[in-house]
Scaffold this motif. Structure first.
Motif, mmCIF file in Angstrom:
data_model
loop_
_atom_site.group_PDB
_atom_site.id
_atom_site.type_symbol
_atom_site.label_atom_id
_atom_site.label_comp_id
_atom_site.label_asym_id
_atom_site.label_seq_id
_atom_site.Cartn_x
_atom_site.Cartn_y
_atom_site.Cartn_z
ATOM 1 N N ARG A 65 1.017 -1.363 0.040
ATOM 2 C CA ARG A 65 0.023 0.191 0.100
ATOM 3 C C ARG A 65 0.821 1.290 0.037
ATOM 4 O O ARG A 65 0.582 2.197 -0.631
ATOM 5 N N GLY A 66 1.870 1.136 0.927
ATOM 6 C CA GLY A 66 2.866 2.507 0.900
ATOM 7 C C GLY A 66 3.650 2.762 -0.331
ATOM 8 O O GLY A 66 3.973 3.853 -0.355
ATOM 9 N N TYR A 67 3.695 1.802 -1.254
ATOM 10 C CA TYR A 67 4.274 1.918 -2.840
ATOM 11 C C TYR A 67 3.297 2.204 -3.671
ATOM 12 O O TYR A 67 3.628 2.419 -5.090
ATOM 13 N N GLY A 68 2.008 2.382 -3.679
ATOM 14 C CA GLY A 68 1.016 2.784 -4.533
ATOM 15 C C GLY A 68 -0.043 1.831 -4.973
ATOM 16 O O GLY A 68 -1.110 2.300 -5.706
ATOM 17 N N ALA A 69 -0.249 0.649 -4.251
ATOM 18 C CA ALA A 69 -1.025 -0.498 -4.497
ATOM 19 C C ALA A 69 -1.339 -1.283 -3.527
ATOM 20 O O ALA A 69 -0.382 -1.680 -2.869
ATOM 21 N N ASP A 70 -2.333 -1.647 -3.107
ATOM 22 C CA ASP A 70 -2.692 -2.542 -2.023
ATOM 23 C C ASP A 70 -2.539 -3.921 -2.294
ATOM 24 O O ASP A 70 -3.635 -4.861 -2.424
ATOM 25 N N VAL A 71 -1.451 -4.387 -2.821
ATOM 26 C CA VAL A 71 -1.028 -5.762 -3.036
ATOM 27 C C VAL A 71 -0.381 -6.356 -1.863
ATOM 28 O O VAL A 71 0.530 -5.984 -1.132
ATOM 29 N N ARG A 72 -1.334 -7.333 -1.327
ATOM 30 C CA ARG A 72 -1.018 -7.972 0.073
ATOM 31 C C ARG A 72 -0.132 -9.264 -0.357
ATOM 32 O O ARG A 72 -0.395 -10.001 -1.316
ATOM 33 N N VAL A 73 0.837 -9.413 0.617
ATOM 34 C CA VAL A 73 1.618 -10.655 0.691
ATOM 35 C C VAL A 73 1.820 -11.361 2.042
ATOM 36 O O VAL A 73 1.409 -10.581 2.929
ATOM 37 N N THR A 74 2.006 -12.444 1.766
ATOM 38 C CA THR A 74 2.261 -13.232 3.063
ATOM 39 C C THR A 74 3.516 -13.888 3.010
ATOM 40 O O THR A 74 4.110 -14.381 2.058
ATOM 41 N N GLY A 85 2.289 -5.131 10.967
ATOM 42 C CA GLY A 85 2.616 -3.786 10.486
ATOM 43 C C GLY A 85 3.225 -3.382 9.304
ATOM 44 O O GLY A 85 2.949 -4.212 8.309
ATOM 45 N N GLU A 86 4.055 -2.370 9.246
ATOM 46 C CA GLU A 86 4.600 -2.053 7.790
ATOM 47 C C GLU A 86 5.910 -2.906 7.763
ATOM 48 O O GLU A 86 6.767 -2.605 8.282
ATOM 49 N N ALA A 91 11.219 -7.590 2.885
ATOM 50 C CA ALA A 91 10.256 -8.771 3.263
ATOM 51 C C ALA A 91 9.196 -8.556 2.237
ATOM 52 O O ALA A 91 8.400 -9.672 2.242
ATOM 53 N N LEU A 92 8.487 -7.417 1.839
ATOM 54 C CA LEU A 92 7.430 -7.278 1.004
ATOM 55 C C LEU A 92 7.788 -8.073 -0.257
ATOM 56 O O LEU A 92 7.145 -9.045 -1.030
ATOM 57 N N ILE A 93 9.068 -7.867 -0.897
ATOM 58 C CA ILE A 93 9.598 -8.338 -2.094
ATOM 59 C C ILE A 93 9.696 -9.767 -1.845
ATOM 60 O O ILE A 93 9.259 -10.842 -2.975
ATOM 61 N N ALA A 94 10.417 -10.178 -0.723
ATOM 62 C CA ALA A 94 10.407 -11.851 -0.498
ATOM 63 C C ALA A 94 9.108 -12.411 -0.624
ATOM 64 O O ALA A 94 8.787 -13.642 -0.966
ATOM 65 N N GLY A 95 8.053 -11.750 0.228
ATOM 66 C CA GLY A 95 6.846 -12.470 0.297
ATOM 67 C C GLY A 95 5.991 -12.614 -0.901
ATOM 68 O O GLY A 95 5.427 -13.699 -1.255
ATOM 69 N N TRP A 96 6.259 -11.573 -1.847
ATOM 70 C CA TRP A 96 5.772 -11.453 -3.089
ATOM 71 C C TRP A 96 6.273 -12.690 -4.062
ATOM 72 O O TRP A 96 5.379 -13.447 -4.607
ATOM 73 N N LEU A 97 7.564 -12.927 -4.071
ATOM 74 C CA LEU A 97 8.292 -13.831 -4.859
ATOM 75 C C LEU A 97 7.891 -15.174 -4.192
ATOM 76 O O LEU A 97 7.618 -15.902 -4.981
ATOM 77 N N ARG A 98 7.799 -15.340 -2.771
ATOM 78 C CA ARG A 98 7.517 -16.609 -2.568
ATOM 79 C C ARG A 98 6.135 -16.775 -2.842
ATOM 80 O O ARG A 98 5.939 -18.008 -3.405
ATOM 81 N N GLY A 99 5.147 -16.054 -2.982
ATOM 82 C CA GLY A 99 3.891 -16.470 -3.361
ATOM 83 C C GLY A 99 3.496 -16.730 -4.962
ATOM 84 O O GLY A 99 3.185 -17.764 -5.113
ATOM 85 N N GLN A 100 4.626 -15.988 -5.798
ATOM 86 C CA GLN A 100 4.606 -16.180 -7.091
ATOM 87 C C GLN A 100 5.001 -17.549 -7.553
ATOM 88 O O GLN A 100 4.726 -18.358 -8.318
ATOM 89 N N ALA A 101 6.096 -18.198 -6.632
ATOM 90 C CA ALA A 101 6.798 -19.353 -6.760
ATOM 91 C C ALA A 101 6.036 -20.284 -6.024
ATOM 92 O O ALA A 101 6.227 -21.699 -6.220
#
Length: 229
Positions: A65-74, A85-86, A91-101
């Motif tokens: 969200r803080g980078y322009g879009a509410d793309v959620r990651v786990t 929290g924020e 961590a956000l990039i790692a979580g996004w890559l984890r989800g994609q993989a």
């Protein structure tokens, strides 16, 4: 023992929803990152640099969200993640890559961005007892070209060419030799995690492949895959 390592950059523009009109321009980088992380197996450990040293456990969730879009990651795929929290960008990039993989989980260790090369090497040496795939997140110089975020510096292209060569050959000596002062002048975000990697990899034989190198938005980005020989 860590036998598989991937190095990737950490720009928010990796996420298509954040790239907007730049998505086609970053498509090659994105595909290289996704191809690389799919080699890491189910459980990952991510290492990156930041102003505050901390560990972000796999039971965490966040949003771009803080980078322009509410793309959620786990950071874990078992549904047990809770908001933390924020989350820092790595961590956000790692979580996004984890989800994609489709990987099971990723723990993220943020190392002080001012850590000395010796301290990085020591941290890396202590990681080798982990039985995970290692994700190393860090950007090159942010001073490529007149429109770069850090303003143009004629030393940036040569610096990132040398880093790309080192990552593509698993040249530990070249990574250990990265000068903290020069890296700070060139706006390099990857010096610390690359030197942690050099500490981890010391004493072993590695096969390395460089999948991507470039500076599409004035910042050096490198994607490589290392496999213990």
């Amino acid at each position: 023992m860590i036998t598989q390592v991937v190095t990737v950059p950490q720009p928010p523009l990796l996420v298509p929803e954040l790239a907007a009109g730049a998505a086609p321009e970053t498509a090659q980088l994105r595909e290289a990152c996704l191809s690389a992380v799919r080699t890491l197996g189910g459980r990952w450990l991510a290492v990156a640099a930041g102003p505050v040293e901390r560990t972000v456990p796999a039971a965490s969730a966040g949003s771009f969200r803080g980078y322009g879009a509410d793309v959620r990651v786990t950071l874990a795929g078992d549904g047990a993640s809770t908001p933390a929290g924020e989350l820092p960008l790595p961590a956000l990039i790692a979580g996004w890559l984890r989800g994609q993989a489709g990987a099971e989980s990723v723990d993220v260790r943020i190392v002080d961005a001012d850590a000395t090369p010796d301290r990085c090497a020591g941290l890396g040496g202590r990681l080798d007892g982990e039985d995970v795939g290692l994700l190393v997140l860090g950007d090159g110089s942010n001073r490529h070209g007149p429109r770069s975020p850090g303003n143009e510096d004629e030393r940036a292209p040569g610096f990132d060419e040398a880093v790309a060569a080192a990552l593509g050959k698993a040249d530990l000596e070249a990574l250990r030799a990265l000068d903290p002062g020069l890296c700070a002048e060139l706006g390099v975000g990857g010096r610390v995690p690359w030197q942690v990697l050099a500490g981890l990899a010391d004493g072993a034989s590695w096969r390395a492949e460089l999948l991507y190198t470039g500076a599409p938005h004035g910042v050096g980005y490198h994607v490589a895959v290392w496999e213990r020989g």
